[in-house]
Design a protein around this motif. Structure first.
Motif, PDB file in Angstrom:
ATOM      1  N   UNK A  15       0.816  -1.235   0.000  1.00 50.69           N
ATOM      2  CA  UNK A  15       0.000   0.000   0.000  1.00 50.69           C
ATOM      3  C   UNK A  15       0.841   1.274   0.000  1.00 50.69           C
ATOM      4  N   UNK A  16       1.959   1.280   0.714  1.00 47.93           N
ATOM      5  CA  UNK A  16       2.786   2.493   0.761  1.00 47.93           C
ATOM      6  C   UNK A  16       3.447   2.727  -0.592  1.00 47.93           C
ATOM      7  N   UNK A  17       3.992   1.671  -1.184  1.00 47.26           N
ATOM      8  CA  UNK A  17       4.571   1.781  -2.522  1.00 47.26           C
ATOM      9  C   UNK A  17       3.536   2.270  -3.514  1.00 47.26           C
ATOM     10  N   UNK A  18       2.322   1.748  -3.422  1.00 42.56           N
ATOM     11  CA  UNK A  18       1.264   2.130  -4.362  1.00 42.56           C
ATOM     12  C   UNK A  18       0.934   3.610  -4.256  1.00 42.56           C
ATOM     13  N   UNK A  19       0.837   4.127  -3.017  1.00 42.52           N
ATOM     14  CA  UNK A  19       0.512   5.541  -2.822  1.00 42.52           C
ATOM     15  C   UNK A  19       1.639   6.428  -3.350  1.00 42.52           C
ATOM     16  N   UNK A  20       2.871   6.084  -3.006  1.00 44.49           N
ATOM     17  CA  UNK A  20       4.017   6.876  -3.480  1.00 44.49           C
ATOM     18  C   UNK A  20       4.103   6.850  -5.004  1.00 44.49           C
ATOM     19  N   UNK A  21       3.914   5.662  -5.586  1.00 41.17           N
ATOM     20  CA  UNK A  21       3.945   5.510  -7.036  1.00 41.17           C
ATOM     21  C   UNK A  21       2.879   6.390  -7.674  1.00 41.17           C
ATOM     22  N   UNK A  22       1.674   6.374  -7.116  1.00 35.79           N
ATOM     23  CA  UNK A  22       0.571   7.132  -7.696  1.00 35.79           C
ATOM     24  C   UNK A  22       0.810   8.635  -7.608  1.00 35.79           C
ATOM     25  N   UNK A  23       1.380   9.101  -6.493  1.00 37.80           N
ATOM     26  CA  UNK A  23       1.647  10.535  -6.348  1.00 37.80           C
ATOM     27  C   UNK A  23       2.665  11.003  -7.390  1.00 37.80           C
ATOM     28  N   UNK A  24       3.778  10.255  -7.526  1.00 35.27           N
ATOM     29  CA  UNK A  24       4.785  10.646  -8.510  1.00 35.27           C
ATOM     30  C   UNK A  24       4.214  10.581  -9.927  1.00 35.27           C
ATOM     31  N   UNK A  25       3.396   9.581 -10.172  1.00 41.11           N
ATOM     32  CA  UNK A  25       2.792   9.421 -11.498  1.00 41.11           C
ATOM     33  C   UNK A  25       1.844  10.573 -11.810  1.00 41.11           C
ATOM     34  N   UNK A  26       1.004  10.958 -10.836  1.00 47.79           N
ATOM     35  CA  UNK A  26       0.036  12.023 -11.078  1.00 47.79           C
ATOM     36  C   UNK A  26       0.720  13.380 -11.250  1.00 47.79           C
ATOM     37  N   UNK A  27       1.847  13.576 -10.576  1.00 44.88           N
ATOM     38  CA  UNK A  27       2.605  14.808 -10.811  1.00 44.88           C
ATOM     39  C   UNK A  27       3.178  14.824 -12.218  1.00 44.88           C
ATOM     40  N   UNK A  28       3.621  13.663 -12.699  1.00 45.13           N
ATOM     41  CA  UNK A  28       4.127  13.561 -14.065  1.00 45.13           C
ATOM     42  C   UNK A  28       3.021  13.828 -15.078  1.00 45.13           C
ATOM     43  N   UNK A  29       1.794  13.385 -14.744  1.00 45.90           N
ATOM     44  CA  UNK A  29       0.641  13.627 -15.607  1.00 45.90           C
ATOM     45  C   UNK A  29       0.188  15.083 -15.551  1.00 45.90           C
ATOM     46  N   UNK A  30       0.678  15.846 -14.573  1.00 44.59           N
ATOM     47  CA  UNK A  30       0.345  17.267 -14.387  1.00 44.59           C
ATOM     48  C   UNK A  30      -1.010  17.458 -13.721  1.00 44.59           C
ATOM     49  N   UNK A  31      -1.260  16.681 -12.663  1.00 46.32           N
ATOM     50  CA  UNK A  31      -2.466  16.870 -11.873  1.00 46.32           C
ATOM     51  C   UNK A  31      -2.371  18.194 -11.113  1.00 46.32           C
ATOM     52  N   UNK A  32      -3.453  18.990 -11.085  1.00 50.34           N
ATOM     53  CA  UNK A  32      -3.413  20.238 -10.313  1.00 50.34           C
ATOM     54  C   UNK A  32      -3.001  20.004  -8.861  1.00 50.34           C
ATOM     55  N   UNK A  33      -2.307  20.989  -8.300  1.00 49.63           N
ATOM     56  CA  UNK A  33      -1.732  20.993  -6.957  1.00 49.63           C
ATOM     57  C   UNK A  33      -0.405  20.249  -6.875  1.00 49.63           C
ATOM     58  N   UNK A  34       0.063  19.706  -7.982  1.00 53.65           N
ATOM     59  CA  UNK A  34       1.394  19.089  -8.025  1.00 53.65           C
ATOM     60  C   UNK A  34       2.327  19.969  -8.843  1.00 53.65           C
TER      61      UNK A  34
END
Length: 488
Positions: free
Chosen positions: A370-389
């Motif tokens: 679960x921790x790896x999944x959350x960290x992976x998703x945060x870095x991925x969403x910043x790469x996708x350019x999600x607002x607030x990142x």
């Protein structure tokens, strides 16, 4: 004086590592890199009070030729110094997770490379800039060639040929510019290689036209932009993870920084002439990199093509020659550096646990991680350019700059966000959420040591995303000055 300390502290530590072995080598490498970041943070804090003149160091190096050891900081170079000194300790921590042959030499090369990178960002003399440009390349050749994958020799040779040819063309351009200068004030030399001397040259449009390509060749290879990119995916894939992080997180920023500092203000008429073709190549790279990324089955190779696509947008923003486009490029250099290092670290963490990066062999990993999944998703969403990142701020400004240049080009460039969501979310779904694989029940979650790498990266993702004005305020005077020189 602190600028010189920043520059040579990693070199001193690298030399010590040649004689220090074992656990002491890890402590020395990480301690030196952490001290370097502390000094850089102090310099950044002090910079806001005293400005750039407090960090300007100018000594005559080869007096008879008018070549000086001239280093200094402005807002642009300060942000690149902060990015470098922030990422290197984390990259070293990530290297401690694997048992490399001759680890002391490995860590020494990383720190030696840091000296070259910092030298590029603080040099205010053309030949000093070129010297550090080459210094930064030597360690990465050795890291990739000695500790890389099965195809490391062929891949490193290709990388070597691309970068050497580009560097020699840049050197030829610098020599021509140097020969057009007059003597600097108080110097007995007939010519000067000072950056300001290059800025003050009055060159014809024809001269600037071919000089543009001589100098830009080195920067285009380093970014890289289409079609100078063919070394990149193989090198990123075959190099050891820490070397890939150095290449993608910091080294490619040399090309964008060099364009801003040494190309746009020096040959503005050449930039104006070739602006449209370079933007077209950049946009082609955006689409090409994204389409190829969609077809990848190797996690590391997919991230490499994703990086190519995002760098294309940065290059287009720079050549839009707009204030918002250049500011976006500066912020995106920071955000991309953080994002791509995090993504490659997570790819390496998965490979260390499963022995593979092949996407079809993975799946269902999130159940026990679960921790790896959350960290992976945060870095991925910043790469996708999600607002607030951080990724959102940089890409929004870049797209606004490109749109200001040309609405149709901006619309096509904007496809990068859609494509990146497709290939990155699809990869996350197949690796973490897909059908169970043979690793679903045995894989382990992130350790405390791995979180020491990812938590600072995630913190910076949100810091850039929530408080971008901190970074924009630092870079604004330098960007304004660059645009004034281009428009003179």
């Amino acid at each position: 004086m602190l600028t010189a300390v920043l520059l040579f502290l990693p070199l001193a530590a690298a030399l010590l590592l040649l004689v220090v072995k074992g656990a002491a080598a890890r402590a020395l490498a990480f301690g030196a890199s952490l001290l370097e970041f502390v000094i850089a943070a102090y310099v950044a804090f002090d910079f806001t009070r005293h400005g750039s003149t407090a960090y300007n160091l100018d000594y005559r190096w080869i007096a008879s030729a008018g070549i000086n050891f001239h280093i200094g900081l402005d807002g642009l170079s300060l942000l690149m110094v902060l990015l470098t000194t922030f990422l290197v300790p984390l990259i070293l921590l990530s290297a401690f997770k694997r048992d490399y042959d001759n680890p002391s030499t490995f860590y020494a090369l990383v720190l030696f490379m840091q000296t070259g990178l910092l030298g590029v960002f603080v040099s205010l003399d053309a030949f000093l800039f070129y010297f550090f440009w080459e210094v930064a390349l030597i360690p990465i050749y050795l890291l990739a060639g000695a500790w890389g994958g099965e195809r490391r020799i062929a891949v490193t040779l290709k990388f070597f040929l691309y970068t050497v040819v580009g560097s020699l063309l840049m050197l030829a351009g610098f020599v021509y510019l140097y020969l057009q200068t007059g003597p600097a004030a108080g110097s007995l030399a007939q010519h000067s290689s000072e950056l300001t001397a290059f800025y003050n040259l009055k060159l014809s449009a024809a001269e600037q036209s071919w000089l543009f390509w001589l100098i830009f060749a080195a920067f285009a290879v380093k970014m890289p932009i289409f079609p100078f990119h063919t070394w990149q995916p193989d090198t990123y894939t075959e190099a050891p993870a820490p070397a890939t992080m150095l290449l993608s997180g910091i080294m490619l920023k040399m090309g964008i920084y060099g364009t801003l500092r040494w190309l746009l203000p020096v040959v503005p008429l050449g930039v104006s002439q070739w602006q449209k073709p370079v933007i077209i190549l950049s946009v082609i790279g955006i689409i090409y990199g994204a389409i190829i990324a969609i077809r990848q089955r190797d996690v590391k190779r997919l991230i490499a093509y994703s990086s190519l696509s995002h760098v294309g947008l940065m290059a287009a923003g720079v050549f839009s020659l707009t204030q918002i486009g250049l500011q976006g490029a500066v912020v995106q250099m920071l955000a991309h550096g953080v994002n791509v290092v995090g993504m490659f670290f997570i790819a390496d963490a998965i490979e260390r646990r499963t022995g593979t990066r092949y996407i079809p062999d993975l799946g269902g990993l999130t159940r026990r991680t679960p921790i790896l999944s959350v960290c992976f998703l945060i870095m991925l969403l910043s790469t996708v350019a999600l607002p607030l990142t951080g990724g959102f701020v940089g890409e929004f400004l870049l797209l606004a700059g490109v749109y200001e240049y040309n609405a149709w080009v901006g619309a096509v460039a904007g496809l990068t966000i859609i494509f990146s969501a497709v290939y990155l979310l699809r990869m996350f779904q197949r690796v973490m959420l897909g059908p169970d694989s043979s690793f679903s029940e045995t894989i382990t979650d992130l350790t405390g040591g791995e979180l020491l790498v990812l938590v600072p990266l995630i913190a910076l993702v949100f810091w850039i995303g929530l408080f971008p004005n901190i970074f924009l305020h630092i870079s604004e005077p330098a960007v304004t000055n660059i645009l004034a020189l281009v428009g003179r």
